[in-house]
Design a protein around this motif. Structure first.
Motif, mmCIF file in Angstrom:
data_model
loop_
_atom_site.group_PDB
_atom_site.id
_atom_site.type_symbol
_atom_site.label_atom_id
_atom_site.label_comp_id
_atom_site.label_asym_id
_atom_site.label_seq_id
_atom_site.Cartn_x
_atom_site.Cartn_y
_atom_site.Cartn_z
ATOM 1 N N LEU A 1 0.855 -1.179 0.000
ATOM 2 C CA LEU A 1 0.000 0.000 0.000
ATOM 3 C C LEU A 1 0.891 1.228 0.000
ATOM 4 C CD1 LEU A 1 -2.632 -0.941 2.720
ATOM 5 C CD2 LEU A 1 -2.968 -0.927 0.258
ATOM 6 N N ARG A 2 0.537 2.197 -0.812
ATOM 7 C CA ARG A 2 1.270 3.460 -0.801
ATOM 8 C C ARG A 2 0.959 4.207 0.494
ATOM 9 N NH1 ARG A 2 -0.971 4.585 -6.543
ATOM 10 N NH2 ARG A 2 0.406 3.293 -7.786
ATOM 11 N N LEU A 3 1.960 4.827 1.053
ATOM 12 C CA LEU A 3 1.836 5.658 2.256
ATOM 13 C C LEU A 3 1.235 4.908 3.440
ATOM 14 C CD1 LEU A 3 0.522 8.960 0.594
ATOM 15 C CD2 LEU A 3 2.885 8.286 1.014
ATOM 16 N N ALA A 4 1.491 3.601 3.534
ATOM 17 C CA ALA A 4 0.943 2.792 4.629
ATOM 18 C C ALA A 4 1.412 3.300 5.993
ATOM 19 C CB ALA A 4 1.333 1.332 4.455
ATOM 20 N N TRP A 5 2.568 3.915 6.044
ATOM 21 C CA TRP A 5 3.082 4.455 7.308
ATOM 22 C C TRP A 5 2.132 5.501 7.894
ATOM 23 C CZ3 TRP A 5 3.953 9.676 7.533
ATOM 24 C CH2 TRP A 5 4.078 10.349 6.299
ATOM 25 N N MET A 6 1.336 6.144 7.026
ATOM 26 C CA MET A 6 0.396 7.147 7.520
ATOM 27 C C MET A 6 -0.693 6.523 8.393
ATOM 28 S SD MET A 6 -0.203 9.861 4.472
ATOM 29 C CE MET A 6 1.009 11.114 4.113
ATOM 30 N N VAL A 7 -1.075 5.302 8.085
ATOM 31 C CA VAL A 7 -2.080 4.604 8.884
ATOM 32 C C VAL A 7 -1.518 4.334 10.282
ATOM 33 C CG1 VAL A 7 -3.464 2.500 9.096
ATOM 34 C CG2 VAL A 7 -3.171 3.569 6.855
ATOM 35 N N LEU A 15 -4.414 12.070 7.823
ATOM 36 C CA LEU A 15 -3.425 11.075 7.400
ATOM 37 C C LEU A 15 -4.107 9.849 6.790
ATOM 38 C CD1 LEU A 15 -0.976 11.270 10.435
ATOM 39 C CD2 LEU A 15 -0.492 12.006 8.099
ATOM 40 N N LEU A 16 -5.183 9.386 7.438
ATOM 41 C CA LEU A 16 -5.912 8.230 6.900
ATOM 42 C C LEU A 16 -6.483 8.535 5.517
ATOM 43 C CD1 LEU A 16 -7.826 7.010 10.088
ATOM 44 C CD2 LEU A 16 -5.934 5.848 8.928
ATOM 45 N N CYS A 73 -3.789 8.439 2.841
ATOM 46 C CA CYS A 73 -3.447 7.057 2.473
ATOM 47 C C CYS A 73 -4.527 6.450 1.578
ATOM 48 C CB CYS A 73 -3.244 6.213 3.727
ATOM 49 S SG CYS A 73 -2.744 4.516 3.365
ATOM 50 N N ALA A 94 -4.206 7.714 -1.935
ATOM 51 C CA ALA A 94 -3.063 7.131 -2.649
ATOM 52 C C ALA A 94 -3.328 5.702 -3.110
ATOM 53 C CB ALA A 94 -1.825 7.162 -1.747
ATOM 54 N N ASN A 95 -4.355 5.059 -2.552
ATOM 55 C CA ASN A 95 -4.630 3.647 -2.873
ATOM 56 C C ASN A 95 -6.067 3.431 -3.343
ATOM 57 O OD1 ASN A 95 -2.095 2.140 -1.771
ATOM 58 N ND2 ASN A 95 -2.623 3.621 -0.187
#
Length: 194
Positions: free
Chosen positions: A30-36, A69-70, A73, A76-77
């Protein structure tokens, strides 16, 4: 948080029932999963005893930031159907929380059913829906009854988030590669150059 635990367990069970493998989850990207992860950490800080040390405005700010942030993310997906379901849930909760100045309105009946105190003092990120509450139908109007493990209140948005997460896990566990027999059949069907 409780509904995320249920979603993960449900997704793992569904993935297993449909012949999936945990090993396939390694390929789930997943792109930008760190944001979750960061969003969950912000909510833990805001709505745990750590949040008691912060000014009220900082707690609300962390809550809003976690939803931003969620949503980033999700954006992005967005091409993945489970993420669309998850995103609709996040957006539903975010809008409801914003119009209610940082808290999710909770119904008196849901609080009672879950065995939570019915008071105007906020419980976690929810507070009893008063006369000035907005979009209460999108608030915490459902509950897992008191006595059930992880009993708590939840919203339509939480339910969509859980379904999307469980769907993503189950889909990620399914075999994504083409079986060897199928690739052999397609190779035989191709004409041989002369």
């Amino acid at each position: 948080m409780f509904i995320l635990v249920i979603a993960v367990v449900g997704g793992l069970l569904a993935g297993t029932l449909f012949g999936g493998s945990l090993a396939n989850l390694e390929r789930l990207s997943l792109r930008l999963a760190w944001m979750v992860v960061l969003a969950l950490l912000l909510q833990i800080v805001a709505f745990s005893p750590l949040g008691d040390w912060l000014p009220h405005s900082a707690v609300i700010g962390l809550h809003f930031l976690s939803y931003a942030l969620l949503l980033a993310c999700v954006a992005a997906n967005i091409r993945r159907p489970p993420i669309v379901c998850f995103g609709i849930g996040v957006l539903s909760n975010a809008v409801t929380i914003v119009v209610n100045v940082g808290y999710m309105p909770a119904s008196r009946g849901a609080l009672r059913l879950a065995g939570l105190p019915v008071s105007t003092h906020p419980h976690n990120n929810s507070e009893l829906a008063g006369a000035g509450a907005h979009l209460t139908f999108l608030g915490d109007i459902f509950a897992l009854p008191h006595g059930v493990p992880l009993a708590n209140i939840f919203s339509i948005g939480d339910l969509l988030i859980a379904i999307g997460l469980a769907w993503l896990i189950a889909e990620g566990m399914r075999e994504t590669s083409v079986p060897d027999d199928a690739s052999a059949d397609s190779a035989q069907a191709e004409p041989v150059p002369r």
